[in-house]
Design a protein around this motif. Structure first.
Motif, PDB file in Angstrom:
ATOM      1  N   UNK A 171      -0.543  15.382   6.762  1.00 55.06           N
ATOM      2  CA  UNK A 171      -2.303  15.622   7.444  1.00 55.06           C
ATOM      3  C   UNK A 171      -2.994  14.345   6.868  1.00 55.06           C
ATOM      4  N   UNK A 172      -2.835  13.711   6.031  1.00 56.04           N
ATOM      5  CA  UNK A 172      -3.853  12.587   5.786  1.00 56.04           C
ATOM      6  C   UNK A 172      -3.070  11.468   5.715  1.00 56.04           C
ATOM      7  N   UNK A 173      -2.207  11.134   5.310  1.00 58.78           N
ATOM      8  CA  UNK A 173      -1.376  10.054   6.029  1.00 58.78           C
ATOM      9  C   UNK A 173       0.204   9.628   6.705  1.00 58.78           C
ATOM     10  N   UNK A 174       0.288   9.416   7.293  1.00 56.58           N
ATOM     11  CA  UNK A 174       1.241   9.122   7.146  1.00 56.58           C
ATOM     12  C   UNK A 174       2.752   8.347   6.727  1.00 56.58           C
ATOM     13  N   UNK A 175       3.661   9.261   7.206  1.00 58.05           N
ATOM     14  CA  UNK A 175       4.996   9.054   5.107  1.00 58.05           C
ATOM     15  C   UNK A 175       4.559   7.524   5.257  1.00 58.05           C
ATOM     16  N   UNK A 176       4.501   6.810   6.079  1.00 55.55           N
ATOM     17  CA  UNK A 176       4.767   4.877   6.430  1.00 55.55           C
ATOM     18  C   UNK A 176       3.386   4.673   5.364  1.00 55.55           C
ATOM     19  N   UNK A 177       2.744   5.214   5.671  1.00 60.27           N
ATOM     20  CA  UNK A 177       1.195   5.425   4.805  1.00 60.27           C
ATOM     21  C   UNK A 177       1.402   4.786   3.439  1.00 60.27           C
ATOM     22  N   UNK A 178       1.709   5.974   3.621  1.00 60.16           N
ATOM     23  CA  UNK A 178       2.142   7.139   1.693  1.00 60.16           C
ATOM     24  C   UNK A 178       2.944   6.085   1.044  1.00 60.16           C
ATOM     25  N   UNK A 179       4.122   5.545   1.617  1.00 60.16           N
ATOM     26  CA  UNK A 179       5.621   5.617   1.441  1.00 60.16           C
ATOM     27  C   UNK A 179       4.962   3.816   0.600  1.00 60.16           C
ATOM     28  N   UNK A 180       3.757   3.079   2.048  1.00 59.84           N
ATOM     29  CA  UNK A 180       3.514   1.561   1.171  1.00 59.84           C
ATOM     30  C   UNK A 180       2.837   1.673   0.463  1.00 59.84           C
ATOM     31  N   UNK A 181       1.698   2.608   0.207  1.00 59.41           N
ATOM     32  CA  UNK A 181       0.802   3.192  -1.346  1.00 59.41           C
ATOM     33  C   UNK A 181       1.664   2.265  -2.480  1.00 59.41           C
ATOM     34  N   UNK A 182       2.521   3.197  -2.701  1.00 60.52           N
ATOM     35  CA  UNK A 182       4.106   3.603  -3.962  1.00 60.52           C
ATOM     36  C   UNK A 182       4.240   2.392  -3.911  1.00 60.52           C
ATOM     37  N   UNK A 183       5.221   1.419  -2.889  1.00 54.49           N
ATOM     38  CA  UNK A 183       5.011   0.767  -2.416  1.00 54.49           C
ATOM     39  C   UNK A 183       4.764  -1.453  -3.417  1.00 54.49           C
ATOM     40  N   UNK A 184       3.366  -0.818  -2.576  1.00 57.48           N
ATOM     41  CA  UNK A 184       2.439  -1.264  -3.202  1.00 57.48           C
ATOM     42  C   UNK A 184       1.732  -1.581  -4.647  1.00 57.48           C
ATOM     43  N   UNK A 185       1.889  -0.126  -5.230  1.00 56.11           N
ATOM     44  CA  UNK A 185       2.080  -0.053  -6.788  1.00 56.11           C
ATOM     45  C   UNK A 185       2.898  -0.689  -7.459  1.00 56.11           C
ATOM     46  N   UNK A 186       4.087  -0.385  -7.124  1.00 53.13           N
ATOM     47  CA  UNK A 186       4.983  -0.682  -7.477  1.00 53.13           C
ATOM     48  C   UNK A 186       5.348  -2.349  -7.354  1.00 53.13           C
ATOM     49  N   UNK A 187       4.974  -2.803  -6.478  1.00 51.68           N
ATOM     50  CA  UNK A 187       4.396  -4.427  -6.645  1.00 51.68           C
ATOM     51  C   UNK A 187       3.988  -5.182  -7.648  1.00 51.68           C
ATOM     52  N   UNK A 188       2.775  -4.113  -7.763  1.00 55.45           N
ATOM     53  CA  UNK A 188       2.531  -4.651  -9.297  1.00 55.45           C
ATOM     54  C   UNK A 188       2.877  -4.308 -10.950  1.00 55.45           C
ATOM     55  N   UNK A 189       3.888  -3.599 -10.834  1.00 55.36           N
ATOM     56  CA  UNK A 189       4.625  -3.499 -12.074  1.00 55.36           C
ATOM     57  C   UNK A 189       5.778  -4.556 -11.765  1.00 55.36           C
ATOM     58  N   UNK A 190       5.953  -4.270 -10.930  1.00 56.73           N
ATOM     59  CA  UNK A 190       7.526  -6.572 -11.088  1.00 56.73           C
ATOM     60  C   UNK A 190       6.972  -6.820 -12.056  1.00 56.73           C
ATOM     61  N   UNK A 191       7.816  -7.654 -12.553  1.00 53.16           N
ATOM     62  CA  UNK A 191       7.820  -9.085 -13.572  1.00 53.16           C
ATOM     63  C   UNK A 191       7.050 -10.301 -12.737  1.00 53.16           C
ATOM     64  N   UNK A 192       6.392 -11.343 -13.220  1.00 53.11           N
ATOM     65  CA  UNK A 192       5.798 -12.028 -13.131  1.00 53.11           C
ATOM     66  C   UNK A 192       7.082 -13.104 -11.575  1.00 53.11           C
ATOM     67  N   UNK A 193       8.157 -13.634 -12.844  1.00 50.73           N
ATOM     68  CA  UNK A 193       8.762 -14.303 -11.938  1.00 50.73           C
ATOM     69  C   UNK A 193       8.991 -13.040 -10.281  1.00 50.73           C
ATOM     70  N   UNK A 194       9.565 -11.989 -11.033  1.00 54.66           N
ATOM     71  CA  UNK A 194      10.471 -11.179 -10.148  1.00 54.66           C
ATOM     72  C   UNK A 194       9.299 -11.027  -8.740  1.00 54.66           C
ATOM     73  N   UNK A 195       8.135 -11.147  -8.849  1.00 53.23           N
ATOM     74  CA  UNK A 195       7.070 -11.214  -8.145  1.00 53.23           C
ATOM     75  C   UNK A 195       6.889 -12.112  -7.064  1.00 53.23           C
TER      76      UNK A 195
END
Lengths: 587, 206
Positions: free
Chosen positions: A181-205
């Motif tokens: 209702x507030x965000x589309x499924x894609x937006x919600x997924x994108x937020x999580x993916x963005x956060x998970x990217x920040x959790x990646x080790x330096x080289x993988x990122x």
């Protein structure tokens, strides 16, 4: 088209700044935001954070790997270290970067079947060997198919997938999101993916940052090269998110998610490296308060102070009941159960309660919330039955003793902005003492009854204090003789300020997207988890049976252990506040 | 009885299609089994299989055709499917010379995992794209001759030689392998002889 200087937005720069100033707090923030968006009950958070669950507990991945095997205890212990995720080594990173940079020519990218067509296997073997040894190799004799395939092979060589095995569950959940209702499924997924990217080790990122935009460009040229993001996702899925040593069955069960993940990332390209708005807000606030601190102390800004200071977040947690309709059925069933048990004779009832365990605790609290020893049905109770005076006196003494010894009080601050216009807040103090109640029109809820609290909150109360919620870390003295293994060493006290007095500057917050004023408007943060079941009980009262979405322990992590609880209950709600809440929609 | 008659088969052959990615393995299979040709460009994940049953020289033949992914990352999965295969189709793309060169790699792979008996066929796909041809018919024949394989050029788009490919292979396999004769195809429904009485109502001997 040359992406050599990777573009860095203002938000990313701020994130990096915070990362260098206070890496630990930065981590905490990211985890906070992640845990709000994902359903990380039990040991899923542990798995996400450090790749290992509780000993003896198998992850779904491992269960699939050995469905019916019985393992010795020793082996089970080994099982607990499930995901030994390694960073990509720097040779591979350099080689991949070099190859990605060589594939920038649009002519090459429009070639049909790029990344799919094999190219010459012998030439690729040669190229792979050479480029790992010498990065300044001349790539002109190799076709784009060779180069593209060597990228895949190099990724395949690494011992763990690019996005790390431990993130599998998070990606799986993210991809299963629906519109809320507030965000589309894609937006919600994108937020999580963005956060998970920040959790990646330096080289993988670093590899991701090069590779994903390239694949995104390739997918955009679908008309000529016929490689859509989904097809590319299929090709890269095994390198992105599948364990390297999996057998065929495991492989087939994991591939769909891996494929979706890869396709999603490729579809969104560089967007997945942006900083989500909520996190950006917190980072900005952090940097601003750091600056103010350093101004106040006239340049005496020491890194030590930042390392121990609390991390502030505007992030709020909502009770799950708002998300899950199924909770209603749980409620209904529990009510039925309660009614049924009430109708039973006394001894029958007791038997039921004993059998039901958790559920009985729920029923118990709703009927007699202040009773001590919820589950005990021992000699004590029979003595009390016959000798009432003896019982009460003896008990009080006992509990006092134990309180002073090893108990950390449980504090819950719960704000539930149900219809975005009113809020309900309750403060519960485990010690049964009165918490400081808010006064006046601008309520400030403070609940910090920690006996062992050593550190002071950094921000003083009063008008104009910026954060809505402030988590302050308190360290309880560690007791080597402490019996309970689950007793945390530190606790968090939470202060909630009314947002009346606080209007955050939203002007430059959002690089990425528009703010979503209602997305983070429920608070339910709670606290030291040495008596987790008790906490759960309280929550069920306050939240009307809905379990909390998250328990925050001192490290900003969400404690999975709100199950074991043996201590007596002395908690009771002190009061419920109703106050209007303004959500910051404008400056 | 007629119900079982329909299900009865004489031969069951397991075929595996291998080759570089993008040469048209899935297209070949889909065209042969379902008679559809799609121009989509979707990679196969792992393995997939389709079944086609038909009559050949009065015998009922069931072909179980396994389609594999050409991606190298899936090779370790695919390799397990070579075992027990009766026939292996090595597909290359006549418009892509590297896929033809890589046939050598596939042959090595097959030698490693597949049984000795497996019949191999070299298939040059996309023969309808004559102007873009990079591998001539002679080259293909020459390669097939070195390892005594059958060779054929097909097109999944126009279905040229497609029936011929599978019927030739089937005929060859029928000559080399015994017919199957398993319970499901022909259940024994003859009544028990009258002397054989099933003990009813009595106690068991133990």
């Amino acid at each position: 088209m040359d992406p050599t200087p990777l573009q860095v937005s203002a938000a990313q720069r701020r994130m990096q700044q915070m990362m260098s100033m206070a890496p630990q707090q930065c981590e905490e923030l990211i985890i906070c935001h992640l845990s709000r968006r994902l359903d990380l009950e039990d040991d899923k958070l542990d798995v996400l954070l450090n790749g290992r669950g509780k000993p003896g507990k198998k992850t779904p991945l491992m269960r699939m790997a050995s469905p019916f095997q019985r393992k010795s205890k020793h082996e089970q212990d080994k099982d607990s270290m499930v995901y030994a995720d390694n960073q990509i080594d720097s040779h591979h990173v350099n080689a991949i970067n070099k190859l990605v940079l060589s594939l920038q020519n649009m002519e090459d990218l429009r070639k049909e079947g790029l990344f799919r067509v094999n190219g010459s296997v012998t030439r690729q073997e040669e190229l792979k060997e050479k480029i790992l040894k010498d990065c300044s190799l001349d790539l002109s004799p190799y076709t784009m198919h060779d180069r593209a395939n060597v990228i895949k092979q190099l990724l395949g060589d690494c011992s763990s997938p690019l996005l790390l095995n431990r993130h599998y569950e998070a990606f799986r959940q993210a991809l299963a999101f629906k519109d809320n209702g507030l965000e589309t499924a894609e937006q919600r997924c994108l937020r999580v993916v963005q956060l998970l990217m920040l959790r990646l080790p330096k080289n993988n990122l670093a590899v991701c940052k090069r590779l994903i935009p390239l694949l995104h460009t390739v997918a955009q040229e679908e008309a000529s090269n016929r490689m859509c993001s989904r097809t590319l996702g299929t090709l890269f899925a095994p390198h992105f998110l599948c364990p390297k040593d999996a057998n065929t069955i495991v492989y087939h069960s994991l591939l769909p998610v891996a494929q979706e993940t890869a396709a999603f990332m490729i579809k969104f390209g560089a967007k997945i490296f942006q900083i989500p708005a909520g996190l950006n807000r917190d980072v900005m606030h952090f940097l601003r308060s750091e600056k103010r601190l350093s101004d106040e102390s006239s340049g005496h800004c020491t890194p030590v102070s930042t390392a121990v200071s609390p991390v502030n977040t505007s992030l709020t947690f909502r009770p799950r009941s708002l998300d899950l309709e199924s909770d209603n059925t749980t409620k209904a069933e529990l009510a039925k159960l309660q009614a049924h048990i009430e109708s039973l004779p006394q001894n029958e009832r007791r038997k039921w309660k004993k059998q039901l365990g958790d559920a009985s605790a729920l029923v118990e609290t709703t009927t007699t919330p202040c009773r001590k020893h919820v589950r005990s049905k021992s000699i004590g109770s029979s003595i009390r039955k016959r000798l009432p005076h003896f019982g009460s006196k003896c008990k009080r003494q006992l509990s006092c003793d134990s309180d002073s010894q090893d108990e950390v009080p449980v504090t819950i601050v719960n704000i539930n902005f149900e219809d975005y216009s009113t809020s309900t807040a309750a403060i519960i103090d485990c010690q049964g003492r009165k918490s400081s109640m808010p006064t006046g029109a601008s309520p400030v809820l403070t609940a910090a009854p920690n006996l062992h609290s050593r550190r002071r909150r950094r921000h003083s109360d009063g008008e104009g204090t910026p954060p809505k919620v402030e988590c302050t870390e308190n360290t309880a003295p560690s007791k080597p003789d402490s019996v309970k293994p689950s007793t945390p060493l530190s606790a968090t006290s939470i202060r909630v300020n009314s947002p009346h007095s606080y209007a955050p500057p939203l002007k430059d917050i959002n690089d990425n997207d528009s703010p979503l004023p209602f997305s983070e408007n429920e608070i339910s943060i709670l606290q030291p988890c040495n008596r987790p079941k008790r906490v759960k009980q309280i929550l069920t009262q306050v939240h009307k049976f809905s379990p909390p979405q998250a328990l925050i322990t001192s490290k900003g992590t969400i404690s999975p252990e709100y199950r074991r609880c043996r201590s007596r209950d002395r908690c009771r709600p002190l009061g419920v506040l109703h106050s209007p809440v303004s959500v910051e929609t404008s400056l | 009885m007629p119900r079982y008659e329909e299900d009865r088969i004489d031969y069951l052959f397991k075929l595996v299609i291998v080759g570089d990615s993008g040469v048209g393995k899935t297209s070949l299979l889909l065209k042969y089994v379902d008679d559809v040709f799609t121009d989509t460009f979707i990679s196969t994940i792992g393995v997939d299989f389709k079944i086609r049953t038909f009559d050949m020289d009065g015998k009922k033949v069931k072909l179980q055709i396994w389609d594999t992914a050409g991606q190298d990352r899936f090779k370790n999965i695919v390799s397990t499917f070579y075992r027990n295969a009766h026939g292996i189709l090595l597909v290359y793309d006549v418009t892509d010379v590297t896929s033809f060169q890589n046939i050598q790699q596939w042959l090595k792979e097959i030698d490693k995992y597949a049984g000795q008996k497996a019949k191999q066929v070299l298939v040059g796909n996309k023969c309808d794209l004559a102007p873009r041809r990079q591998v001539s018919l002679e080259e293909g024949r020459a390669l097939a001759a070195t390892t005594s394989m059958m060779h054929i050029e097909t097109s999944a788009k126009t279905s040229a030689n497609l029936e011929a490919l599978f019927s030739d292979l089937t005929r060859d396999l029928m000559a080399n392998f015994e017919p199957v004769n398993y319970g499901l195809s022909k259940p024994d429904l003859t009544p028990l002889p009258p002397s054989h009485k099933v003990a009813t109502g009595g106690r068991c001997g133990c």
